[in-house]
Scaffold this active site. Structure first.
Site, PDB file in Angstrom:
ATOM      1  N   ALA A 146       0.795  -1.349  -0.313  1.00  0.00           N
ATOM      2  CA  ALA A 146      -0.207  -0.047   0.185  1.00  0.00           C
ATOM      3  C   ALA A 146       0.998   1.129   0.316  1.00  0.00           C
ATOM      4  CB  ALA A 146      -0.930  -0.077   1.215  1.00  0.00           C
ATOM      5  N   MET A 147       0.464   2.540  -0.160  1.00  0.00           N
ATOM      6  CA  MET A 147       0.998   3.335  -0.032  1.00  0.00           C
ATOM      7  C   MET A 147       2.203   3.514   1.085  1.00  0.00           C
ATOM      8  SD  MET A 147      -0.847   6.658  -2.328  1.00  0.00           S
ATOM      9  CE  MET A 147      -0.281   7.239  -1.671  1.00  0.00           C
ATOM     10  N   CYS A 161      -2.187   0.759   9.152  1.00  0.00           N
ATOM     11  CA  CYS A 161      -3.476   1.138   9.188  1.00  0.00           C
ATOM     12  C   CYS A 161      -3.204   2.380  10.697  1.00  0.00           C
ATOM     13  CB  CYS A 161      -4.369   0.355   8.816  1.00  0.00           C
ATOM     14  SG  CYS A 161      -5.927   1.127   9.355  1.00  0.00           S
ATOM     15  N   GLU A 184       7.260   2.794  -9.420  1.00  0.00           N
ATOM     16  CA  GLU A 184       5.927   3.586  -9.953  1.00  0.00           C
ATOM     17  C   GLU A 184       5.002   2.850 -10.771  1.00  0.00           C
ATOM     18  OE1 GLU A 184       4.004   5.537  -7.778  1.00  0.00           O
ATOM     19  OE2 GLU A 184       5.380   7.014  -6.919  1.00  0.00           O
ATOM     20  N   ALA A 228       4.414   2.725   2.713  1.00  0.00           N
ATOM     21  CA  ALA A 228       5.567   1.196   2.920  1.00  0.00           C
ATOM     22  C   ALA A 228       6.688   1.477   2.919  1.00  0.00           C
ATOM     23  CB  ALA A 228       5.098   0.332   2.657  1.00  0.00           C
ATOM     24  N   LYS A 270       8.158   2.211  -0.279  1.00  0.00           N
ATOM     25  CA  LYS A 270       9.080   1.279  -1.587  1.00  0.00           C
ATOM     26  C   LYS A 270       9.787   1.934  -2.362  1.00  0.00           C
ATOM     27  CE  LYS A 270       5.491   1.314  -3.159  1.00  0.00           C
ATOM     28  NZ  LYS A 270       4.613   1.826  -2.405  1.00  0.00           N
TER      29      LYS A 270
END
Length: 192
Positions: free
Chosen positions: A10-11, A145, A88, A13, A15
């Protein structure tokens, strides 16, 4: 043996941080890397990969029309490449993922792709779909979360911070536009 890797999450994290660290590790050992990022996401500047923790590098900005195997092969002929890193990666097309398999299988260069698995409606992005299907290695990067559980979904937020249920799959934005949540906190907006 070269392999195709897909690092997904998810966003928020890490990456891009992980991509930048991998590139640095190769370069520290005297090896060349070629970093690419989607031209559509220019939040850090056109042709830039940047992490929220403040590190960045220049990158080749690709579009959906680009033949990545040709671009990478040309770069490799100019300067031997030891690793290709793509940020991306959810914005890759099916054909571009196929081109990356050529880079791995025929040019024998490892390709490390980093991207979001699903959009704000819980649907796979095209690039993610084919990377999940064709990558040699799948690695999940985790984030949390607000409740402390693993976040594996993304909510798109309106200007008032409320979840949006409809819209185009691609809308570039950061923490002001998206929130990573667990499936339990995603469910009320789309599945209940």
């Amino acid at each position: 043996m070269a392999q195709l890797y897909f690092y997904y999450s998810a966003m928020n994290a890490g990456k891009s941080t992980s991509l930048l660290q991998s590139s640095y590790n190769y370069q520290e050992r005297g090896m060349n890397t070629f970093v690419l990022t989607a031209a559509i996401d220019d939040r850090a500047g056109y042709g830039k990969v940047a992490s929220r923790i403040g590190i960045e590098c220049d990158a080749y900005a690709f579009t959906v029309q680009d033949d990545l195997s040709q671009i990478i092969e040309k770069q490799h002929q100019q300067t031997a490449q030891h690793c290709i890193l793509i940020d991306e990666a959810q914005f890759l097309t099916k054909e571009q993922v196929k081109q990356l398999t050529y880079v791995v299988d025929c040019l024998e260069i490892p390709v490390l792709c980093y991207g979001i698995k699903t959009d704000f409606q819980g649907e796979l992005f095209p690039g993610s779909q084919y990377l999940l299907a064709w990558a040699d290695k799948l690695i999940e990067l985790k984030t949390i979360c607000h409740c402390g559980r693993k976040a594996n979904m993304v909510l798109r937020l309106d200007s008032n911070g409320q979840p949006v249920k409809e819209g185009k799959q691609v809308e570039i934005g950061g923490n002001d536009s998206y929130e990573s949540v667990c499936r339990k906190h995603f469910r009320p907006y789309f599945w209940d």
